[in-house]
Design a protein around this motif. Sequence first.
Motif, PDB file in Angstrom:
ATOM      1  N   LEU A  96      42.927  44.502  36.083  1.00 52.90           N
ATOM      2  CA  LEU A  96      43.176  45.389  37.204  1.00 52.90           C
ATOM      3  C   LEU A  96      41.851  45.780  37.831  1.00 52.90           C
ATOM      4  O   LEU A  96      41.081  46.551  37.255  1.00 52.90           O
ATOM      5  CB  LEU A  96      43.934  46.654  36.751  1.00 52.90           C
ATOM      6  N   GLY A  97      41.597  45.254  38.996  1.00 54.04           N
ATOM      7  CA  GLY A  97      40.376  45.633  39.698  1.00 54.04           C
ATOM      8  C   GLY A  97      40.675  46.644  40.779  1.00 54.04           C
ATOM      9  O   GLY A  97      40.472  46.358  41.963  1.00 54.04           O
ATOM     10  N   ALA A  98      41.196  47.826  40.409  1.00 55.86           N
ATOM     11  CA  ALA A  98      41.597  48.807  41.394  1.00 55.86           C
ATOM     12  C   ALA A  98      40.425  49.486  42.051  1.00 55.86           C
ATOM     13  O   ALA A  98      40.549  50.055  43.126  1.00 55.86           O
ATOM     14  CB  ALA A  98      42.505  49.865  40.756  1.00 55.86           C
ATOM     15  N   SER A  99      39.232  49.428  41.445  1.00 56.76           N
ATOM     16  CA  SER A  99      38.057  50.100  42.012  1.00 56.76           C
ATOM     17  C   SER A  99      37.289  49.120  42.880  1.00 56.76           C
ATOM     18  O   SER A  99      37.141  47.947  42.548  1.00 56.76           O
ATOM     19  CB  SER A  99      37.153  50.629  40.889  1.00 56.76           C
ATOM     20  N   THR A 100      36.809  49.616  43.993  1.00 56.32           N
ATOM     21  CA  THR A 100      35.985  48.787  44.866  1.00 56.32           C
ATOM     22  C   THR A 100      34.510  48.982  44.594  1.00 56.32           C
ATOM     23  O   THR A 100      33.678  48.451  45.294  1.00 56.32           O
ATOM     24  CB  THR A 100      36.270  49.144  46.326  1.00 56.32           C
ATOM     25  N   THR A 101      34.171  49.796  43.585  1.00 57.76           N
ATOM     26  CA  THR A 101      32.767  50.088  43.296  1.00 57.76           C
ATOM     27  C   THR A 101      32.215  49.298  42.121  1.00 57.76           C
ATOM     28  O   THR A 101      31.010  49.309  41.883  1.00 57.76           O
ATOM     29  CB  THR A 101      32.594  51.588  42.997  1.00 57.76           C
ATOM     30  N   GLY A 102      33.058  48.610  41.413  1.00 58.38           N
ATOM     31  CA  GLY A 102      32.572  47.850  40.286  1.00 58.38           C
ATOM     32  C   GLY A 102      33.532  46.765  39.896  1.00 58.38           C
ATOM     33  O   GLY A 102      34.731  46.850  40.180  1.00 58.38           O
ATOM     34  N   PRO A 103      33.053  45.762  39.166  1.00 60.72           N
ATOM     35  CA  PRO A 103      33.904  44.629  38.833  1.00 60.72           C
ATOM     36  C   PRO A 103      34.777  44.901  37.629  1.00 60.72           C
ATOM     37  O   PRO A 103      34.448  45.702  36.757  1.00 60.72           O
ATOM     38  CB  PRO A 103      32.899  43.515  38.540  1.00 60.72           C
ATOM     39  N   VAL A 104      35.921  44.164  37.663  1.00 58.47           N
ATOM     40  CA  VAL A 104      36.778  44.093  36.489  1.00 58.47           C
ATOM     41  C   VAL A 104      36.956  42.606  36.219  1.00 58.47           C
ATOM     42  O   VAL A 104      37.630  41.901  36.977  1.00 58.47           O
ATOM     43  CB  VAL A 104      38.134  44.778  36.723  1.00 58.47           C
ATOM     44  N   THR A 105      36.312  42.132  35.151  1.00 58.45           N
ATOM     45  CA  THR A 105      36.186  40.686  34.972  1.00 58.45           C
ATOM     46  C   THR A 105      36.393  40.309  33.522  1.00 58.45           C
ATOM     47  O   THR A 105      35.948  41.004  32.607  1.00 58.45           O
ATOM     48  CB  THR A 105      34.792  40.193  35.418  1.00 58.45           C
ATOM     49  N   TYR A 106      37.069  39.140  33.386  1.00 54.01           N
ATOM     50  CA  TYR A 106      37.159  38.497  32.088  1.00 54.01           C
ATOM     51  C   TYR A 106      36.260  37.270  32.173  1.00 54.01           C
ATOM     52  O   TYR A 106      36.503  36.360  32.967  1.00 54.01           O
ATOM     53  CB  TYR A 106      38.596  38.107  31.775  1.00 54.01           C
ATOM     54  N   LEU A 107      35.194  37.247  31.327  1.00 58.24           N
ATOM     55  CA  LEU A 107      34.254  36.122  31.305  1.00 58.24           C
ATOM     56  C   LEU A 107      34.511  35.304  30.059  1.00 58.24           C
ATOM     57  O   LEU A 107      34.365  35.810  28.931  1.00 58.24           O
ATOM     58  CB  LEU A 107      32.809  36.628  31.315  1.00 58.24           C
ATOM     59  N   LEU A 108      34.897  34.024  30.281  1.00 56.34           N
ATOM     60  CA  LEU A 108      35.176  33.136  29.154  1.00 56.34           C
ATOM     61  C   LEU A 108      34.167  32.000  29.198  1.00 56.34           C
ATOM     62  O   LEU A 108      34.204  31.154  30.093  1.00 56.34           O
ATOM     63  CB  LEU A 108      36.612  32.596  29.238  1.00 56.34           C
TER      64      LEU A 108
END
Length: 951
Positions: A96-108
């Motif tokens: 869930l990337g609901a914020s526009t100020t920071g990333p929400v990331t899964y790095l594989l």
Amino acid sequence: MYQLKGGTLVANACFVGSQFQGGVLAQTGGFAAMDYLSVSCAPKTDPNTGLIMPGGSYELSGGSLASRYTVLGGEGMMGLFAQEGGAHTAGTLTILGASTTGPVTYLLHEGSVTVTGAERIRDGGSFVQTGGLNRCERRLVVADDGSRCDLAGGCLWAANGTVGQGGTAGFTQSGGAATFQDQLVLGYEPGSTGTYTLSGGSLSAASGTIGYRGIGEFNQSGGTANFTGELILGHEPGSTGTYALSGGSLAATSATIGYNGAGVFCQTGGTASVGEELRVGYSAGPGGTYELAGGSLGTPACWVANGGFCQAGGLATVDSLRLGGGPRSPITGLLEITQARYELAAGSLRTRSTDLAPGGVLCQMGGTAKMDYLYVMSAAFLADPPGQYELCGGSLLTGSTRAGGTFYQAGGTHTTSELTVSPTSHVARGPAIYKLEGGLLQATGGMTINRGALHQSGGMSLVGSPGFVVGGRPVWIGGKLVLGSSWLTQAGTYVLEDGLLVAGSEYIGEGPGGTGLFVQNGGMHQTKGSLMLGFESPYAGHWAYGRYDLSGGSFSAGRGTIGYRGIGEFNQSGGTANFTDVLILGRESSGTGRYALSGGSLRAGAGVVGSQGYGAFTQSGGTASFDRSLLVAYSGSGTGTYELSGGELHTWKTMVGPQGQFIQTGGLHTGWVGVDGRYLLSGGSLRARSLYVVNEFALGRWADLSIDRDLNFGHSGAHSPVFHAEPFSSVHMTGPGARVANYSTDPSGLADLGQLWMIFEASGAYLGSFEAAGKDLGPVADGYQENFALGVLELAGEGLGRRFTLTDTFDNQPDWSGCEALYLDTLILHQGVMLDPAGLSLYYRNHQANVKRFFVADVDLDGAVDGGDLALMSGSWGRGDGLADRVHGDLNGDGMVNGSDLALLGGEWGRRTEDWSGPAVPPPAGDQALPEPAALLLLAAGGALLTTRRR
């Protein structure tokens, strides 16, 4: 920070980071199991740099992690899951990337993540994979608001994939392998946009939908994309699907560009392959477009039903290409789609068969199209637009072409082994049409037009091809043009207005009931072999009928047959027609041929009017020339008629056979003429080198008949010619040595010679001769009855010393033992003529009741050689310089009155008509005794004295 290096960590819920502070869980080994895992925290800003500081993060590099629910980020939260190894198993994974100020990331990067439920990337979240395995056993959803999935390496496997569910989302693949067991959908919901960018690696899906209810975009610049099922662009109404292929390869079992929505496939490079069928436009919706500017496309079948295929480059290889023929209204039965279009501007199109169904249009402006079979279909309903091919440039090569709709060629090159212009069904509405305005059309094997038309207003049309060279000239190979092959409904038309048409052979009206029409008002038309009009014999009452209308331009053929076994007509009002070999009207017994010449010029090596059938040639104008011969029903069982009312006819030889007739009411006819049938000359001019009347000849008063050499009545095997002449009709014998020969033994057939004025008017030493054919009955009126008598014989012309003789070369009176003679109503002798009876009797009346016999020395033509003639000669004695004539005593026609003429006078002195009892010379009468030589000398001396005094 929590570090798990070994052992087991079990928790009901695990929160890495919170609303107030960040947190880190680093797992390098061991086993972690939890029902709920949340990785998120509130974003914070570094007061020194102003940059967003990392929030909560889970770092997995070894061991294994099992969670029922895994959530990254949240409303206003940040989250990072960095996997460098180990194994992560989750029931569901939500990013869930609901914020526009920071990333929400899964790095594989390494290891594996397995999601047994759904994997959702929402609200701007992202999944970045550079290695390892990402396995989603249900559905992978990259939903909205800038959410994305980046695959640069490793493997991604999902049962289903959705990119763009409620907003805008993207999937970027630069490497690795992505597999969707069932389907991949871009732009699922209305208002959503899903984008897939493939630049490397491989993508595999059972099916792909680019724009389901929303907008789908697939951009491929590299890698491989493989859809083992169907690829659809624009699935539902209101959706839009776009596929841009610039590199790499695409493979699909089947593909539909614009199913119920709008679809666009733009290919500028790479390779596209569709295993079963490629459909461009399916329903009556907005349709689809395939744009090919580079690369290659291969498919066994392509159906452009609603929309267009635009090719500006590249190679399209299609086994079966179909344009048009989309769905019909269940109520009206009419096409719901009025046009499906293929535009070829550059590149190459290769097909085995191409079908242009109703509503289908292929427009070629350039490039190369190669088709084994081209089928342009007719309209089945009046409201249907027929299939249409528009060739304006480039090259089209077909094995066989069936133009049942409309073929329009304004340029380019169309080469086909066989062209058929004919409706594609018996219920077709409207004729089949091929319009040639420019470029080159070549049908190497042949061209057939049935219930259709080819209109040529420019360009070049070749039926057949130039082959090997013999004697420096190319030999034409094959090429049969057929207009109307069979049955009454199969009418074929060729209209030539301009340009060039060359064919090996032509059959206009070929089969029984076949109707063919050729209309030429301009251009150049060449038939290397034969032209056949009305070829086959009738069957069940149906005749083959062929017609050629020539009003302008030029036409040439080796041989022309008008009415071979059927009916043929050639109507020429202008232009030029040339048959180098022979022109035949009515070839076989069932054939009927007609030629109407009202203008222009016709030339043929030979002409046959009525060979075994019936022929009719009607000439009211123009010029007809036959280099060898014109035969009017001359041989075989044919009948024929030549009617000349205007224009000019020139032949080397004209033969009118026993079943033929020549009717001349005007115009000019020149040549050697033989009449075994009937020649009726009532007007115009006949200027014959020789005229042989074997059967019947009729001469009108106002006709002009001139003969250069011979006028023959009959011949050695036919002795009953018939000659009709109106009063005051005339014959001019114009050549030196012109001869009238008479082989008739039936004077009743030549009785009208008595109404004829015959004029010999040539120059030269020998003026001509005339056959004396009548019984010599002496100077009696009975000699003019049924006795080959002639009306007027006028010996004219120019020059001195012209000799004219009577001949008796044939026994015209086999039942008569006496001599033969010539009886004239009027004898007219011009200056310079010497008439030599050659021992035969010549009788004339010269508008008097009594009949006189001609004597060479009879100066005054009174029927006696006596003192009156001597007085006339004495009065003109010595006259010379070409001023003397017969009435002045010039008996030998040398233009002088001298001793030569006196000798002739002396040789016939005392002869009189009334003493004539036969061809033997009678003795002189006592009172007309021949003057003594002294008297003749005195006469000569007196004439000389008179000449001296005149000086």
